[in-house]
Design a protein around this motif. Structure first.
Motif, short mmCIF file in Angstrom:
data_model
loop_
_atom_site.label_atom_id
_atom_site.label_comp_id
_atom_site.label_asym_id
_atom_site.label_seq_id
_atom_site.Cartn_x
_atom_site.Cartn_y
_atom_site.Cartn_z
N TRP A 173 0.95 -1.27 0.17
CA TRP A 173 -0.18 0.14 -0.16
C TRP A 173 0.87 1.25 0.03
CZ3 TRP A 173 0.81 3.13 4.10
CH2 TRP A 173 1.28 2.60 5.50
N ASP A 174 2.18 0.98 0.17
CA ASP A 174 3.20 2.29 0.36
C ASP A 174 3.97 1.96 -0.96
OD1 ASP A 174 5.55 3.76 0.95
OD2 ASP A 174 4.66 4.16 2.89
N ARG A 176 7.10 2.27 -0.92
CA ARG A 176 8.23 1.64 -0.77
C ARG A 176 8.29 -0.01 -0.51
NH1 ARG A 176 9.25 4.61 5.07
NH2 ARG A 176 6.95 4.19 5.05
N GLN A 177 7.05 -0.28 -0.65
CA GLN A 177 6.94 -1.95 -0.58
C GLN A 177 6.89 -2.23 -2.21
OE1 GLN A 177 3.31 -1.48 1.43
NE2 GLN A 177 4.29 -2.44 3.10
N ASP A 184 14.75 5.17 0.51
CA ASP A 184 13.77 4.93 1.46
C ASP A 184 14.38 4.30 2.65
OD1 ASP A 184 11.66 5.88 -0.08
OD2 ASP A 184 11.65 4.00 -1.25
N ASP A 193 8.05 7.58 10.19
CA ASP A 193 8.46 6.58 9.28
C ASP A 193 8.05 7.01 7.91
OD1 ASP A 193 5.66 6.23 9.13
OD2 ASP A 193 5.55 4.13 9.95
N GLY A 195 5.43 6.76 6.29
CA GLY A 195 4.24 5.91 5.53
C GLY A 195 3.19 6.35 4.92
N ARG A 196 2.84 6.31 3.83
CA ARG A 196 1.61 6.80 3.20
C ARG A 196 0.82 5.97 2.12
NH1 ARG A 196 2.77 9.18 -1.75
NH2 ARG A 196 5.04 9.46 -2.18
N TRP A 197 -0.30 5.92 2.13
CA TRP A 197 -1.15 5.24 1.14
C TRP A 197 -0.63 5.74 -0.31
CZ3 TRP A 197 -4.06 0.95 1.95
CH2 TRP A 197 -4.47 0.70 3.10
N PHE A 198 -0.55 4.99 -1.14
CA PHE A 198 -0.10 5.32 -2.63
C PHE A 198 -1.39 5.12 -3.41
CE2 PHE A 198 2.31 4.59 -6.66
CZ PHE A 198 2.83 5.76 -6.41
N GLU A 199 -1.88 6.46 -3.92
CA GLU A 199 -3.39 6.43 -4.35
C GLU A 199 -3.49 6.53 -6.04
OE1 GLU A 199 -6.37 8.47 -2.13
OE2 GLU A 199 -4.80 9.09 -0.58
#
Length: 312
Positions: A173-174, A176-177, A184, A193, A195-199
């Motif tokens: 969902w981020d 970086r994944q 990163d 950290d 982290g944020r949702w990738f939209e």
């Protein structure tokens, strides 16, 4: 990795008897691997050997990575051990040197493989080299004849490797994944950290994604096209956007996993060519800047190089 410095969570694990990263001697490697395997066993997780980031397929570092993998197989004591290989674009583009390094590792006969491309930027889509794509495909094609292969942090741009025989890819969902990028893992200010949702909205037929405003324009200007390219309408909200993205990846991968050999590669190549044609009109309608030139062309060139290399 260059400039790595975010150890807040990493240091919660007891991984080293000496200083962090101490792998200079064989006893230190054995000790580190034992600690890693003990944690994985406590989690009932598969055993995955630690490794080093590789910039070259024939170097003292690549030899060291081999020694870590060899010792991990010893420490597994008959249990199934997976081997990681993490390299940058230069590594995966190394031709015969790459083949020689992977051939050496293959003699260890691990239970499976986790392959990752590391990148200097965290942009998505990543800047991809056709020679890197062909090298990763060639490696997967050889390894997957006997073992399962997973592409870590791969996402849409690892689908050529799936076409070559990998069973699945890493996503999240981020962003970086979805990308294994040096920035990163750098130190972060203020303890966040990040982290944020990738939209971005993923469109299956395009094998790519649009920014939220670009997708809205496409919906407004050509609803039927948006529905066809997306295989339905993407519900709003970050959780829905990611769920759709994961379902899209699953659908493509399951389709490819039904096929083998040349038919598998040909099916993915057909998808790339269809996507390339569709991007022309989508770019005209939405004005998007990331289109076939980023999402499709380097992957298609890499697939074509792989096909030529295999004599197909």
């Amino acid at each position: 990795m260059p400039d790595v410095g975010d150890f807040r969570y990493y240091d919660e694990w007891d991984l080293w008897s000496a200083g962090r990263g101490s792998l200079g001697t064989e006893p230190e490697i054995h000790d580190h691997v034992r600690r890693v395997f003990a944690i994985q066993t406590a989690m009932s997780a598969p055993l995955l050997a630690p490794t080093r980031l590789l910039h070259s397929a024939q170097s003292s570092t690549s030899q060291h990575a081999y020694e870590i993998a060899r010792i991990a197989m010893e420490e597994g004591r008959g249990r199934d051990v997976w081997v990681s290989v993490v390299g940058d674009t230069h590594f995966w583009s190394a031709g015969n040197e790459l083949d020689a390094h992977m051939g050496l590792l293959d003699q260890l006969e691990p239970a499976g493989w986790l392959l990752t491309v590391a990148r200097p930027q965290n942009s998505w889509p990543s800047v991809v080299s056709p020679t890197e794509v062909a090298g990763l495909m060639r490696t997967v094609f050889a390894l997957s004849k006997e073992y399962e292969v997973i592409i870590g942090h791969g996402d849409l741009q690892a689908l050529p490797a799936v076409a070559a025989g990998a069973t699945t890819v890493g996503t999240g969902w981020d962003v970086r994944q979805r990308i294994c990028a040096y920035p990163d893992y750098a130190s972060r200010d203020g303890g966040s950290d990040g982290g944020r949702w990738f939209e971005r909205r993923t469109l299956e037929i395009l094998l790519g994604a649009l920014m939220p405003n670009e997708y809205s324009v496409l919906l407004d200007q050509d609803l039927s096209r948006a529905e066809r390219l997306t295989q339905g309408i993407i519900a709003s909200g970050p959780g829905n956007v990611f769920s759709h993205h994961a379902r899209t990846l699953t659908s493509i991968i399951e389709e490819l996993n039904l096929l083998t050999g040349k038919a598998r590669v040909d099916r993915y190549r057909d998808r790339l060519q269809a996507a390339r044609a569709e991007w022309v009109e989508v770019q005209r309608i939405t004005g998007c800047t990331s289109a076939a030139s980023q999402w499709i062309d380097p992957l298609l060139a890499g697939v074509d190089q792989f096909v030529v290399d295999e004599g197909w």
